[in-house]
Design an enzyme around this catalytic site. Structure first.
Site, PDB file in Angstrom:
ATOM      1  N   PHE A 100       0.813  -1.222   0.000  1.00 30.77           N
ATOM      2  CA  PHE A 100       0.000   0.000   0.000  1.00 30.77           C
ATOM      3  C   PHE A 100       0.842   1.265   0.000  1.00 30.77           C
ATOM      4  O   PHE A 100       0.368   2.330  -0.381  1.00 30.77           O
ATOM      5  CB  PHE A 100      -0.960   0.010   1.205  1.00 30.77           C
ATOM      6  CG  PHE A 100      -0.325  -0.429   2.494  1.00 30.77           C
ATOM      7  CD1 PHE A 100       0.449   0.434   3.253  1.00 30.77           C
ATOM      8  CD2 PHE A 100      -0.515  -1.733   2.942  1.00 30.77           C
ATOM      9  CE1 PHE A 100       1.024   0.020   4.427  1.00 30.77           C
ATOM     10  CE2 PHE A 100       0.071  -2.152   4.136  1.00 30.77           C
ATOM     11  CZ  PHE A 100       0.838  -1.278   4.875  1.00 30.77           C
ATOM     12  N   GLY A 103       1.222   3.392  -3.357  1.00 30.05           N
ATOM     13  CA  GLY A 103       0.235   4.353  -3.852  1.00 30.05           C
ATOM     14  C   GLY A 103      -0.386   5.222  -2.778  1.00 30.05           C
ATOM     15  O   GLY A 103      -1.259   6.044  -3.064  1.00 30.05           O
ATOM     16  N   HIS A 104       0.069   5.061  -1.529  1.00 29.05           N
ATOM     17  CA  HIS A 104      -0.518   5.814  -0.406  1.00 29.05           C
ATOM     18  C   HIS A 104       0.607   6.379   0.465  1.00 29.05           C
ATOM     19  O   HIS A 104       0.951   5.798   1.497  1.00 29.05           O
ATOM     20  CB  HIS A 104      -1.419   4.895   0.432  1.00 29.05           C
ATOM     21  CG  HIS A 104      -2.345   5.614   1.362  1.00 29.05           C
ATOM     22  ND1 HIS A 104      -1.962   6.089   2.583  1.00 29.05           N
ATOM     23  CD2 HIS A 104      -3.657   5.921   1.250  1.00 29.05           C
ATOM     24  CE1 HIS A 104      -2.992   6.651   3.201  1.00 29.05           C
ATOM     25  NE2 HIS A 104      -4.039   6.565   2.388  1.00 29.05           N
ATOM     26  N   PHE A 105       1.185   7.495   0.082  1.00 29.40           N
ATOM     27  CA  PHE A 105       0.845   8.321  -1.085  1.00 29.40           C
ATOM     28  C   PHE A 105       2.064   8.415  -1.995  1.00 29.40           C
ATOM     29  O   PHE A 105       3.147   7.973  -1.627  1.00 29.40           O
ATOM     30  CB  PHE A 105       0.432   9.726  -0.626  1.00 29.40           C
ATOM     31  CG  PHE A 105      -0.788   9.741   0.264  1.00 29.40           C
ATOM     32  CD1 PHE A 105      -2.056   9.611  -0.268  1.00 29.40           C
ATOM     33  CD2 PHE A 105      -0.636   9.870   1.635  1.00 29.40           C
ATOM     34  CE1 PHE A 105      -3.170   9.645   0.552  1.00 29.40           C
ATOM     35  CE2 PHE A 105      -1.741   9.897   2.457  1.00 29.40           C
ATOM     36  CZ  PHE A 105      -3.016   9.785   1.940  1.00 29.40           C
ATOM     37  N   VAL A 110       2.416   6.552   3.772  1.00 32.73           N
ATOM     38  CA  VAL A 110       1.665   6.684   5.020  1.00 32.73           C
ATOM     39  C   VAL A 110       0.770   5.457   5.189  1.00 32.73           C
ATOM     40  O   VAL A 110       0.098   5.033   4.241  1.00 32.73           O
ATOM     41  CB  VAL A 110       0.799   7.970   5.012  1.00 32.73           C
ATOM     42  CG1 VAL A 110      -0.128   8.009   6.233  1.00 32.73           C
ATOM     43  CG2 VAL A 110       1.678   9.209   4.978  1.00 32.73           C
TER      44      VAL A 110
END
Length: 206
Positions: A100, A103-105, A110
């Site tokens: 994750f 793409g986050h972020f 995060v």
């Protein structure tokens, strides 16, 4: 005795005296049963409290968690756990290569707030599967535990790669098919997230 005095006029007829006698016997039996149940209930409560006080801490390794949990990597956010005094605690280290974070972020990794709630929920799931809580006569079925709701959930801190998540959950009510927990997450002593009422639906293992 009081009932007998009130219901025993000297001039009562024979049938009335018999009825009074029958009521006295009935009240006597009911009072005896009530006192007996009170004694049994007090003994049960004292026994349950003594069990809670004498509970030995239980440690669960990473392999224990992998073997028990329906969630598996890369969607498992509990690496080890401990149970003591009605509370289950867990830990998870955020790896830089978590899926994750890509793409986050963008250029700012995060840990998602929704996964904070997921991690706390997974710790509760593990406790149900192992059947460690006092109100559980037997373990829950891993295939019959599902998230229902999270009331009063809040995120207070940003969590980043290489940080260690400290998870904690305490059951507030467990009555099949519903289990309610108060859960929290912290990092380095700072509270990161909290859920006032995390609710799961479950059934016991057959």
């Amino acid at each position: 005795l009081i009932v007998g005095v009130l219901l025993s006029p000297k001039n009562a007829s024979a049938p009335l005296k018999f009825e009074i006698f029958a009521w006295q016997r009935l009240w006597g039996v009911l009072i005896a049963l009530l006192l007996q149940n009170i004694v049994v209930l007090r003994a049960f409560l004292c026994h349950r409290e003594s069990l809670k006080m004498n509970e030995s801490p239980i440690h669960f390794s990473h392999s224990d968690i992998l073997a028990a949990m329906p969630q598996q990597p890369p969607f498992l956010f509990v690496e080890e756990a401990d149970y003591a005094d009605g509370v289950i605690a867990g830990r998870y280290t955020l790896k830089p290569d978590e899926f994750f974070f890509k793409g986050h972020f963008k250029n700012n990794p995060v840990f998602p707030g929704t996964l904070m709630l997921e991690a706390m929920g997974q710790l509760c799931v593990f406790g149900l599967i192992k059947g460690v809580f006092a109100d559980m006569p037997k373990p829950a079925d891993p295939e019959k535990i599902f998230f229902t709701s999270g009331d009063g959930a809040r995120c207070m801190r940003i969590c980043r790669p290489n940080e260690v998540l400290e998870l904690r959950a305490k059951p507030t009510r467990i009555r099949r098919p519903i289990a309610n927990f108060e859960a929290s997450m912290s990092v380095g002593g700072q509270k990161a997230s909290f859920c006032e009422k995390l609710t799961l639906t479950f059934d016991f293992i057959s």
